[in-house]
Design a protein around this motif. Structure first.
Motif, PDB file in Angstrom:
ATOM      1  N   ILE A  23       0.830  -1.206   0.000  1.00  6.78           N
ATOM      2  CA  ILE A  23       0.000   0.000   0.000  1.00  6.78           C
ATOM      3  C   ILE A  23       0.863   1.255   0.000  1.00  6.78           C
ATOM      4  O   ILE A  23       0.652   2.180  -0.785  1.00  6.78           O
ATOM      5  N   GLY A  24       1.837   1.308   0.891  1.00  6.33           N
ATOM      6  CA  GLY A  24       2.678   2.493   0.989  1.00  6.33           C
ATOM      7  C   GLY A  24       3.391   2.822  -0.309  1.00  6.33           C
ATOM      8  O   GLY A  24       3.469   3.990  -0.712  1.00  6.33           O
ATOM      9  N   SER A  25       3.889   1.806  -1.000  1.00  3.80           N
ATOM     10  CA  SER A  25       4.625   2.054  -2.245  1.00  3.80           C
ATOM     11  C   SER A  25       3.690   2.512  -3.367  1.00  3.80           C
ATOM     12  O   SER A  25       4.050   3.371  -4.170  1.00  3.80           O
ATOM     13  N   GLN A  26       2.461   1.948  -3.428  1.00  3.11           N
ATOM     14  CA  GLN A  26       1.531   2.402  -4.463  1.00  3.11           C
ATOM     15  C   GLN A  26       1.031   3.813  -4.160  1.00  3.11           C
ATOM     16  O   GLN A  26       0.858   4.625  -5.070  1.00  3.11           O
ATOM     17  N   LEU A  27       0.820   4.122  -2.882  1.00  2.00           N
ATOM     18  CA  LEU A  27       0.466   5.490  -2.496  1.00  2.00           C
ATOM     19  C   LEU A  27       1.564   6.451  -2.938  1.00  2.00           C
ATOM     20  O   LEU A  27       1.283   7.564  -3.409  1.00  2.00           O
ATOM     21  N   SER A  28       2.805   6.020  -2.806  1.00  2.00           N
ATOM     22  CA  SER A  28       3.941   6.832  -3.208  1.00  2.00           C
ATOM     23  C   SER A  28       3.843   7.232  -4.675  1.00  2.00           C
ATOM     24  O   SER A  28       4.023   8.411  -5.039  1.00  2.00           O
ATOM     25  N   VAL A  29       3.540   6.281  -5.534  1.00  2.00           N
ATOM     26  CA  VAL A  29       3.482   6.535  -6.976  1.00  2.00           C
ATOM     27  C   VAL A  29       2.353   7.504  -7.323  1.00  2.00           C
ATOM     28  O   VAL A  29       2.538   8.469  -8.084  1.00  2.00           O
ATOM     29  N   ILE A  30       1.177   7.264  -6.765  1.00  2.24           N
ATOM     30  CA  ILE A  30       0.023   8.103  -7.105  1.00  2.24           C
ATOM     31  C   ILE A  30       0.172   9.502  -6.510  1.00  2.24           C
ATOM     32  O   ILE A  30      -0.176  10.503  -7.148  1.00  2.24           O
ATOM     33  N   ALA A  31       0.706   9.585  -5.296  1.00  2.00           N
ATOM     34  CA  ALA A  31       0.907  10.898  -4.675  1.00  2.00           C
ATOM     35  C   ALA A  31       1.893  11.733  -5.482  1.00  2.00           C
ATOM     36  O   ALA A  31       1.702  12.947  -5.672  1.00  2.00           O
ATOM     37  N   GLU A  32       2.937  11.095  -5.973  1.00  2.09           N
ATOM     38  CA  GLU A  32       3.927  11.826  -6.773  1.00  2.09           C
ATOM     39  C   GLU A  32       3.301  12.342  -8.062  1.00  2.09           C
ATOM     40  O   GLU A  32       3.623  13.441  -8.528  1.00  2.09           O
ATOM     41  N   ALA A  33       2.395  11.539  -8.652  1.00  2.00           N
ATOM     42  CA  ALA A  33       1.709  11.980  -9.874  1.00  2.00           C
ATOM     43  C   ALA A  33       0.853  13.212  -9.623  1.00  2.00           C
ATOM     44  O   ALA A  33       0.588  13.991 -10.549  1.00  2.00           O
ATOM     45  N   LEU A  34       0.411  13.416  -8.372  1.00  2.00           N
ATOM     46  CA  LEU A  34      -0.387  14.593  -8.018  1.00  2.00           C
ATOM     47  C   LEU A  34       0.478  15.802  -7.679  1.00  2.00           C
ATOM     48  O   LEU A  34      -0.048  16.870  -7.383  1.00  2.00           O
ATOM     49  N   GLY A  35       1.794  15.608  -7.703  1.00  2.00           N
ATOM     50  CA  GLY A  35       2.685  16.730  -7.438  1.00  2.00           C
ATOM     51  C   GLY A  35       3.224  16.776  -6.028  1.00  2.00           C
ATOM     52  O   GLY A  35       3.885  17.754  -5.638  1.00  2.00           O
ATOM     53  N   LEU A  36       2.957  15.752  -5.223  1.00  2.00           N
ATOM     54  CA  LEU A  36       3.513  15.690  -3.871  1.00  2.00           C
ATOM     55  C   LEU A  36       4.956  15.197  -3.922  1.00  2.00           C
ATOM     56  O   LEU A  36       5.315  14.347  -4.744  1.00  2.00           O
ATOM     57  N   ARG A  37       5.776  15.724  -3.067  1.00  2.00           N
ATOM     58  CA  ARG A  37       7.114  15.168  -2.849  1.00  2.00           C
ATOM     59  C   ARG A  37       6.968  14.048  -1.828  1.00  2.00           C
ATOM     60  O   ARG A  37       6.297  14.224  -0.811  1.00  2.00           O
ATOM     61  N   VAL A  38       7.590  12.896  -2.072  1.00  2.00           N
ATOM     62  CA  VAL A  38       7.387  11.724  -1.225  1.00  2.00           C
ATOM     63  C   VAL A  38       8.679  11.303  -0.548  1.00  2.00           C
ATOM     64  O   VAL A  38       9.724  11.157  -1.193  1.00  2.00           O
ATOM     65  N   VAL A  39       8.590  11.130   0.769  1.00  2.00           N
ATOM     66  CA  VAL A  39       9.660  10.491   1.538  1.00  2.00           C
ATOM     67  C   VAL A  39       9.038   9.308   2.271  1.00  2.00           C
ATOM     68  O   VAL A  39       7.831   9.274   2.515  1.00  2.00           O
ATOM     69  N   PHE A  40       9.856   8.331   2.593  1.00  2.00           N
ATOM     70  CA  PHE A  40       9.306   7.161   3.292  1.00  2.00           C
ATOM     71  C   PHE A  40      10.306   6.594   4.282  1.00  2.00           C
ATOM     72  O   PHE A  40      11.520   6.806   4.171  1.00  2.00           O
ATOM     73  N   TYR A  41       9.761   5.853   5.250  1.00  2.00           N
ATOM     74  CA  TYR A  41      10.580   5.153   6.242  1.00  2.00           C
ATOM     75  C   TYR A  41      10.042   3.738   6.404  1.00  2.00           C
ATOM     76  O   TYR A  41       8.830   3.530   6.514  1.00  2.00           O
ATOM     77  N   ASP A  42      10.931   2.762   6.385  1.00  2.00           N
ATOM     78  CA  ASP A  42      10.554   1.365   6.598  1.00  2.00           C
ATOM     79  C   ASP A  42      11.723   0.671   7.276  1.00  2.00           C
ATOM     80  O   ASP A  42      12.890   0.963   6.975  1.00  2.00           O
ATOM     81  N   ILE A  43      11.412  -0.243   8.185  1.00  2.00           N
ATOM     82  CA  ILE A  43      12.482  -0.946   8.893  1.00  2.00           C
ATOM     83  C   ILE A  43      13.203  -1.934   7.974  1.00  2.00           C
ATOM     84  O   ILE A  43      14.339  -2.323   8.241  1.00  2.00           O
ATOM     85  N   ASP A  44      12.546  -2.347   6.888  1.00  2.00           N
ATOM     86  CA  ASP A  44      13.183  -3.212   5.902  1.00  2.00           C
ATOM     87  C   ASP A  44      13.751  -2.374   4.762  1.00  2.00           C
ATOM     88  O   ASP A  44      13.315  -1.250   4.515  1.00  2.00           O
ATOM     89  N   ASP A  45      14.709  -2.935   4.067  1.00  2.00           N
ATOM     90  CA  ASP A  45      15.326  -2.236   2.946  1.00  2.00           C
ATOM     91  C   ASP A  45      14.416  -2.339   1.737  1.00  2.00           C
ATOM     92  O   ASP A  45      14.303  -3.388   1.109  1.00  2.00           O
ATOM     93  N   LYS A  46      13.722  -1.263   1.390  1.00  2.00           N
ATOM     94  CA  LYS A  46      12.757  -1.253   0.295  1.00  2.00           C
ATOM     95  C   LYS A  46      13.252  -0.359  -0.845  1.00  2.00           C
ATOM     96  O   LYS A  46      13.831   0.705  -0.613  1.00  2.00           O
ATOM     97  N   LEU A  47      12.994  -0.796  -2.073  1.00  2.00           N
ATOM     98  CA  LEU A  47      13.373  -0.022  -3.252  1.00  2.00           C
ATOM     99  C   LEU A  47      12.443   1.176  -3.395  1.00  2.00           C
ATOM    100  O   LEU A  47      11.221   1.030  -3.422  1.00  2.00           O
ATOM    101  N   ALA A  48      13.007   2.363  -3.524  1.00  3.27           N
ATOM    102  CA  ALA A  48      12.214   3.579  -3.715  1.00  3.27           C
ATOM    103  C   ALA A  48      11.655   3.609  -5.133  1.00  3.27           C
ATOM    104  O   ALA A  48      12.365   3.329  -6.102  1.00  3.27           O
ATOM    105  N   LEU A  49      10.383   3.925  -5.258  1.00  4.34           N
ATOM    106  CA  LEU A  49       9.741   4.035  -6.562  1.00  4.34           C
ATOM    107  C   LEU A  49       9.690   5.496  -6.992  1.00  4.34           C
ATOM    108  O   LEU A  49       9.510   6.398  -6.171  1.00  4.34           O
TER     109      LEU A  49
END
Length: 414
Positions: A167-193
């Motif tokens: 969910i967090g990663s898909q939210l990242s993609v759609i939010a960026e398409a709306l013009g939001l700057r996206v930062v994220f934090y996860d305890i696991d090593d996740k690839l930034a989209l």
């Protein structure tokens, strides 16, 4: 891991399989299972522990959502239960360790409602930024409050996503398409989209985010994950969303920061305690705040998501009951199986110990059983051996398998 002393399961014909579906599971799931010849009972609401113990007698497959809890006590009273479907993402309402000890496979729908939750998050971010919920309330009260004060575009704002899973990663993609700057934090090593940027710490994310959206799972150590300390570190007049797990947020601390004005607005879809049935009263210390959107755990409650979940989880339960397939099970070793014409199948759930497969095959040989195919997989303390044989297996063989000290559950399939 304890030994299951229940008698070995004889082959269940489709017409003998009993299914109990709770909490308004979509009719597509019910219809699919009935189409297999299964006896399906449905109930609208959730069941408490004692109610579930009574209802589950003689049931082979159970379907639930987020408000019915499959506890260790329920598992101990569910001797016929072989599979459980969580018709949702989370499985924290199921005692997975107890289910594994009893040889009960658990399935969920980890991807089916992702889009629905993301769309709700986007809608709430925009609604909070434009104060739409407050203006709608004023209009219903007969107040014409046409003002731009406190209303903002989301373009150019920074969205901090805590938990960068499906969910967090898909939210990242759609939010960026709306013009939001996206930062994220996860305890696991996740690839930034896209152009999303990873934060090394939660504190780093909170210090720069205009909106913080929480997307963590329901594991016990996430209880109270976001509280007074975290709210105090958020930017002044930032916004906060929780569409993940109710236990993760200290609601008392959230209320205090909303009332003080430090947090400009929030949207909450999940709660530490939720009503079990439609229409039951809702109690929360978050009620009554004008700058807070409250929704009744509807993040994944779209017709599209519920239909997809109903079909997906029902098909997993069917594949396990009929073929022994454990594909995408959350607690069993993974094994993707199909029906094999002209063969009979024995599914053997056991403690993961050295030499079990050799002893199974020795036992088959001593009883004159010809093995034509076999698979073994393990997961932690659990082992799962599926053996295809040329002829139907006799009761004496099943009894001998059940008597092995490592046995948890034996099933005779097609």
């Amino acid at each position: 891991m304890t030994h299951n002393t229940s008698a070995p399961a004889r082959r269940l014909d489709d017409g003998d399989v009993r299914v109990l579906l709770l909490e308004n599971i979509h009719t597509d799931g019910r219809d699919f299972l009935r189409g297999q010849g299964y006896q399906v009972e449905t109930r609208d609401g959730a069941l408490g522990e004692d109610e579930l113990i009574e209802a589950i007698q003689g049931v082979h497959l159970l379907g639930l959502r987020s408000t019915t809890y499959l506890t260790e006590k329920v598992v101990e009273h569910a001797s016929d239960l072989i599979g459980v479907g969580a018709f949702c993402i989370g499985t924290n309402q199921i005692d997975l360790a107890a289910a594994s000890r009893a040889g009960i496979a658990v399935f969920n729908a980890p991807y089916s409602n992702t889009r629905s939750v993301v769309e709700l998050a986007i809608a709430e971010i925009i609604s909070l930024a434009r104060r739409l919920h407050e203006k709608s309330t004023d209009m219903h009260r007969g107040v014409w409050n046409k003002s731009a004060q406190g209303s903002h575009e989301v373009r150019g704002r920074t969205l901090g996503i805590v938990g960068y899973g499906n969910i967090g990663s898909q939210l990242s993609v759609i939010a960026e398409a709306l013009g939001l700057r996206v930062v994220f934090y996860d305890i696991d090593d996740k690839l930034a989209l896209g152009n999303a940027q990873r934060c090394a710490t939660l504190e780093e994310l909170l210090a720069q985010s205009d909106v913080v959206s929480l997307h963590v799972d329901g594991r016990p150590n996430n209880a109270g994950f976001f509280g007074e300390e975290q709210f105090a570190q958020m930017k002044d007049r930032a916004m906060f969303l929780n569409l993940s797990r109710g236990i993760a947020v200290d609601t008392t601390a959230l209320r205090e920061h909303l009332e003080s004005g430090h947090i400009a607005g929030a949207a909450i879809d999940v709660f530490p305690v939720e009503p079990k049935r439609q229409g039951d009263p809702f109690e929360s210390d978050l009620r009554g705040l004008p700058n807070l959107i409250l929704t009744p755990h509807v993040g994944g409650s779209t017709q599209e998501a519920q239909q997809d979940i109903g079909r997906f989880v029902a098909s997993k339960l069917r594949s396990y009951a009929a073929y022994g397939s454990t594909s995408l099970s959350v607690n069993f070793p993974e094994m993707n199986l199909r029906a094999e014409e002209g063969r009979h199948r024995v599914a053997y759930v056991h403690q993961n110990a050295p030499g079990v497969l050799a002893r199974i095959n020795t036992l088959f040989g001593e009883h004159g059983v010809n093995i034509v195919g076999q698979q073994l997989a393990t997961r932690g303390e659990l082992g799962y051996a599926v053996t295809d044989v040329a002829t139907e297996v006799g009761e004496d063989v099943l009894t001998a398998l059940a008597a092995m000290p490592e046995t948890i559950r034996v099933r005779h399939l097609s």
